[in-house]
Write an enzyme that holds these catalytic residues in place. Structure first.
Site, PDB file in Angstrom:
ATOM      1  N   HIS A 131       0.812  -1.215   0.000  1.00  0.00           N
ATOM      2  CA  HIS A 131       0.000   0.000   0.000  1.00  0.00           C
ATOM      3  C   HIS A 131       0.852   1.275   0.000  1.00  0.00           C
ATOM      4  O   HIS A 131       0.550   2.212   0.757  1.00  0.00           O
ATOM      5  CB  HIS A 131      -0.928   0.018   1.226  1.00  0.00           C
ATOM      6  CG  HIS A 131      -1.891  -1.126   1.254  1.00  0.00           C
ATOM      7  ND1 HIS A 131      -2.478  -1.596   2.406  1.00  0.00           N
ATOM      8  CD2 HIS A 131      -2.373  -1.916   0.252  1.00  0.00           C
ATOM      9  CE1 HIS A 131      -3.276  -2.604   2.131  1.00  0.00           C
ATOM     10  NE2 HIS A 131      -3.223  -2.831   0.826  1.00  0.00           N
TER      11      HIS A 131
HETATM   12  C1  LIG Z   1       0.226  -7.631  -4.648  1.00  0.00           C
HETATM   13  C2  LIG Z   1      -0.699  -6.509  -4.303  1.00  0.00           C
HETATM   14  C3  LIG Z   1      -1.835  -6.771  -3.549  1.00  0.00           C
HETATM   15  C4  LIG Z   1      -2.708  -5.730  -3.219  1.00  0.00           C
HETATM   16  N1  LIG Z   1      -3.890  -6.017  -2.608  1.00  0.00           N
HETATM   17  C5  LIG Z   1      -4.839  -5.031  -2.518  1.00  0.00           C
HETATM   18  C6  LIG Z   1      -6.178  -5.331  -2.161  1.00  0.00           C
HETATM   19  O1  LIG Z   1      -6.553  -6.489  -1.951  1.00  0.00           O
HETATM   20  N2  LIG Z   1      -7.065  -4.302  -2.086  1.00  0.00           N
HETATM   21  C7  LIG Z   1      -6.713  -3.018  -2.335  1.00  0.00           C
HETATM   22  O2  LIG Z   1      -7.542  -2.121  -2.195  1.00  0.00           O
HETATM   23  N3  LIG Z   1      -5.437  -2.711  -2.680  1.00  0.00           N
HETATM   24  C8  LIG Z   1      -4.522  -3.685  -2.834  1.00  0.00           C
HETATM   25  N4  LIG Z   1      -3.282  -3.389  -3.294  1.00  0.00           N
HETATM   26  C9  LIG Z   1      -2.953  -1.979  -3.531  1.00  0.00           C
HETATM   27  C10 LIG Z   1      -3.615  -1.394  -4.766  1.00  0.00           C
HETATM   28  O3  LIG Z   1      -3.727  -2.349  -5.800  1.00  0.00           O
HETATM   29  C11 LIG Z   1      -2.779  -0.178  -5.210  1.00  0.00           C
HETATM   30  O4  LIG Z   1      -2.826   0.778  -4.168  1.00  0.00           O
HETATM   31  C12 LIG Z   1      -3.296   0.459  -6.475  1.00  0.00           C
HETATM   32  O5  LIG Z   1      -3.328  -0.464  -7.534  1.00  0.00           O
HETATM   33  C13 LIG Z   1      -2.396   1.641  -6.834  1.00  0.00           C
HETATM   34  O6  LIG Z   1      -2.840   2.196  -8.042  1.00  0.00           O
HETATM   35  P1  LIG Z   1      -1.933   3.220  -8.846  1.00  0.00           P
HETATM   36  O7  LIG Z   1      -2.717   3.617 -10.037  1.00  0.00           O
HETATM   37  O8  LIG Z   1      -1.444   4.268  -7.927  1.00  0.00           O
HETATM   38  O9  LIG Z   1      -0.646   2.391  -9.294  1.00  0.00           O
HETATM   39  P2  LIG Z   1      -0.575   1.027 -10.117  1.00  0.00           P
HETATM   40  O10 LIG Z   1      -1.891   0.359 -10.136  1.00  0.00           O
HETATM   41  O11 LIG Z   1       0.606   0.304  -9.612  1.00  0.00           O
HETATM   42  O12 LIG Z   1      -0.323   1.519 -11.616  1.00  0.00           O
HETATM   43  C14 LIG Z   1       0.847   2.081 -12.076  1.00  0.00           C
HETATM   44  C15 LIG Z   1       1.036   1.594 -13.502  1.00  0.00           C
HETATM   45  O13 LIG Z   1       1.991   2.430 -14.149  1.00  0.00           O
HETATM   46  C16 LIG Z   1       2.845   1.638 -14.924  1.00  0.00           C
HETATM   47  N5  LIG Z   1       4.101   2.369 -15.052  1.00  0.00           N
HETATM   48  C17 LIG Z   1       5.004   2.660 -14.085  1.00  0.00           C
HETATM   49  N6  LIG Z   1       6.017   3.387 -14.592  1.00  0.00           N
HETATM   50  C18 LIG Z   1       5.749   3.555 -15.909  1.00  0.00           C
HETATM   51  C19 LIG Z   1       6.415   4.226 -16.961  1.00  0.00           C
HETATM   52  N7  LIG Z   1       7.549   4.873 -16.751  1.00  0.00           N
HETATM   53  N8  LIG Z   1       5.849   4.194 -18.206  1.00  0.00           N
HETATM   54  C20 LIG Z   1       4.665   3.562 -18.418  1.00  0.00           C
HETATM   55  N9  LIG Z   1       4.002   2.902 -17.451  1.00  0.00           N
HETATM   56  C21 LIG Z   1       4.529   2.909 -16.206  1.00  0.00           C
HETATM   57  C22 LIG Z   1       2.982   0.352 -14.137  1.00  0.00           C
HETATM   58  O14 LIG Z   1       3.418  -0.699 -14.956  1.00  0.00           O
HETATM   59  C23 LIG Z   1       1.578   0.180 -13.572  1.00  0.00           C
HETATM   60  O15 LIG Z   1       0.768  -0.607 -14.413  1.00  0.00           O
HETATM   61  C24 LIG Z   1      -2.391  -4.401  -3.625  1.00  0.00           C
HETATM   62  C25 LIG Z   1      -1.257  -4.144  -4.368  1.00  0.00           C
HETATM   63  C26 LIG Z   1      -0.415  -5.182  -4.731  1.00  0.00           C
HETATM   64  C27 LIG Z   1       0.803  -4.877  -5.557  1.00  0.00           C
END
Ligand SMILES: Cc1cc2nc3c(=O)[nH]c(=O)nc-3n(C[C@H](O)[C@H](O)[C@H](O)COP(=O)(O)OP(=O)(O)OC[C@H]3O[C@@H](n4cnc5c(N)ncnc54)[C@H](O)[C@@H]3O)c2cc1C
Length: 541
Positions: free
Chosen positions: A470
């Site tokens: 998280h």
């Molecule tokens: C294993 C795991 C289990 C989890 N379990 C839960 C759960 O059960 N419930 C819950 O609420 N939350 C859970 N979480 C947390 C939740 O999924 C995250 O907080 C949420 O997905 C974050 O979203 P985000 O958009 O900030 O980042 P992300 O969803 O991580 O998205 C970022 C994206 O940007 C891409 N990216 C990064 N750098 C670049 C670049 N330079 N160029 C192009 N693309 C790029 C990455 O590949 C990724 O796809 C979990 C997370 C993980 C990893």
């Protein structure tokens, strides 16, 4: 280097936030939207099956990063799964749908100066995303893109766990996302019809046919183009080589709480001293970029079961075949379980303003990377301290965009975090020892009955702790000197650039972070399209 056509909005990072934004922005047919994602497609059925989570922390679809040695965890290096796939974390997570406590968001507004982000302001955005299977009331809605459901077939041990927690003094709660967060029960899950409801399946796929939306996978953005204080586009590496793509209106960074500060720093936006020592030309000295990293650290107890009461034995060949058939024919059975579907919120610090520990009951052992697998069927109870005072950093190791960043959550730098985490572990052990679980639980195997003192538990925690995945806060919005973003998510000092993902949160909410991240993106879309904020319906109605 080729220069391709331009778009109005370029969204960098197709994760939880990026997919929501791609849908909401491209709903306006007059704007051209490009979504760039470094990872690949989610075509594999494992990503749709709820129990596919069992594979997801073991290196599948992730960047393969670890933390730097943790000074306050006896030098432990913690494996740090971050998604690299369309849908990001929502494609590989455990699908728990939690929003945290109203006071979390009120603190964003009052303590971080984020006007417009109090609970009253953000609740309509949670509801806009939601397609709730069961509830429609002041807190919940249906008809939105994201499926939210209760577990399909909870195991008897899950019900016994709920009774055991009540025996230990924690009340039952059937909706942690409603009026009261406190208590124990089944989680709501981001699933629909026993399939994962990821940001990609819920938000992106329905928008893919729009002519004004372009989605490019396996396309890593190496840096942002910044000219005279304005973000004008991005430099992308893909199978087609290197290219520059122009943004006529805005670049929106949604690379996650590790990826977003990493990309800003690679683009010369960040603390000048850090950039210089990594060999990056400083475009804008913004000290807060990559600071304020907050995460939930997880401790767990594992007990051996008296029989085959969890999913540990499903790995046996004949049972895997039967589980697969059951899922394909009836959408029930082990494959329809997210493996963590029961738990709740309670107090390590009796004086805390709202619950500060969270439990996740794991229907087996060794479900996540690094967690011990028992020879006989086991059951795991995780406990995570939810409001750490420790703050960490994300820094570049070098100017090479392929190099892993230096991730330092700085866990337990504040002794208070350690004390509360150990109290959470004690609660977990206590629940597993209650009479209601006696028919199911033979004996505690980890930490083990012989470990009783704080010193014992501390040594155990150093060996076994893990991230709850998280991370948040590394490009925080706010009004203080370290705020990276203004409350409308604009990067301070650079025009045409916003960050709108988990990194924008000033404080990590007291829950799993997927739904809160989607909420940030929902609100970001309205800010970008200059729509009036969604109205608030009185909670008493
Ligand atoms: C294993 C795991 C289990 C989890 N379990 C839960 C759960 O059960 N419930 C819950 O609420 N939350 C859970 N979480 C947390 C939740 O999924 C995250 O907080 C949420 O997905 C974050 O979203 P985000 O958009 O900030 O980042 P992300 O969803 O991580 O998205 C970022 C994206 O940007 C891409 N990216 C990064 N750098 C670049 C670049 N330079 N160029 C192009 N693309 C790029 C990455 O590949 C990724 O796809 C979990 C997370 C993980 C990893």
């Amino acid at each position: 280097m080729a220069t391709s056509k331009s778009y109005d909005y370029i969204i960098v990072g197709g994760g939880s936030a990026g997919c929501v934004l791609a849908n909401r922005l491209s709903a306006d047919p007059s704007v051209r939207v490009l979504l760039l994602e470094a990872g690949g497609s989610d075509w594999h059925p494992l990503f749709r099956m709820p129990a596919g989570f069992a594979k997801m922390t073991k290196g599948v679809a992730s960047w393969g990063w670890s933390t730097v040695p943790q000074k306050h965890l006896n030098g432990r290096v913690v494996w740090y799964t971050q998604a690299k796939i369309v849908g990001g974390g929502s494609t590989i997570n455990a699908q728990l749908y939690t929003r945290g406590n109203a006071k979390d968001y009120d603190a964003w507004a009052s303590d971080a100066g984020c006007a417009g982000w109090s609970y009253k302001d953000v609740l309509p955005y949670f509801k806009r995303s939601e397609d709730n299977q069961r509830y429609v009331n002041a807190y919940h809605s249906y008809g939105g893109p994201l499926g939210v459901s209760y577990p399909v077939n909870p195991l008897p041990i899950s019900h016994a766990f709920i009774r055991a927690a009540q025996e230990a003094g924690i009340p039952f709660n059937d909706d942690f996302n409603g009026a009261v967060q406190d208590g124990i029960g089944h989680y709501q899950l981001s699933t629909r019809n026993a399939e994962r409801s990821s940001a990609a399946s819920a938000f992106l796929k329905p928008a893919m046919a729009r002519k004004n939306l372009t989605v490019r996978l396996n396309a890593q953005t190496l840096r942002l183009e910044i000219e005279r204080g304005r973000a004008t586009g991005v430099v992308v590496a893909s199978g087609d080589g290197l290219e520059t793509i122009k943004a006529d209106r805005e670049v929106i960074v949604t690379c996650g709480a590790i990826g977003s500060p990493r990309l800003l720093q690679l683009s010369g936006v960040g603390p000048a001293d850090v950039l210089k020592s990594a060999g990056v030309e400083v475009k804008h000295d913004l000290p807060g970029v990559g600071s304020n990293l907050q995460d939930h650290l997880d401790l767990y107890a594992i007990s051996e079961c008296t029989g085959d009461y969890t999913y540990d034995r499903v790995a046996q060949f004949h049972r895997t075949v039967w589980a697969g058939a059951q899922y394909l024919m009836f959408k029930t059975g082990p494959v329809s379980s997210t493996l963590f579907e029961t738990g709740g919120f309670w107090y390590a610090d009796k004086n805390a303003r709202s619950p500060d520990i969270q439990f996740h009951l794991g229907l087996g052992s060794g479900i996540e990377a690094g967690v011990a697998h028992m020879k006989n069927p086991g059951v795991t109870l995780n406990s995570a301290f939810l409001r750490p005072k420790s703050r960490g950093t994300v820094r570049l190791a070098s100017a090479d965009p392929k190099a892993a960043p230096l991730i330092d959550p700085n866990y337990w730098a504040e002794p208070y975090d350690r004390e509360c985490a150990l109290k959470g572990l004690r609660w977990a052990r206590e629940i597993l020892r209650q009479p209601a679980l006696k028919p199911y639980v033979l004996a505690e195997r980890l930490p083990g009955d012989n470990l009783t003192t704080d010193r014992d538990l501390l040594e155990y925690a150093y060996r076994s702790c893990k991230t709850d995945h998280h991370p948040a806060g590394t490009c925080a919005m706010g009004t203080g000197p370290d705020a990276v973003l203004s409350p409308d998510l604009k990067v301070r000092g650079i025009d045409g650039l916003r960050v709108a993902d988990a990194s924008a949160m000033p404080f990590v909410p007291s829950c799993n972070t997927n739904a809160p991240t989607m909420m940030v993106a929902e609100k970001a879309a309205d800010l970008i399209l200059r729509k009036s904020p969604l109205g608030w319906t009185s909670l008493s109605s």
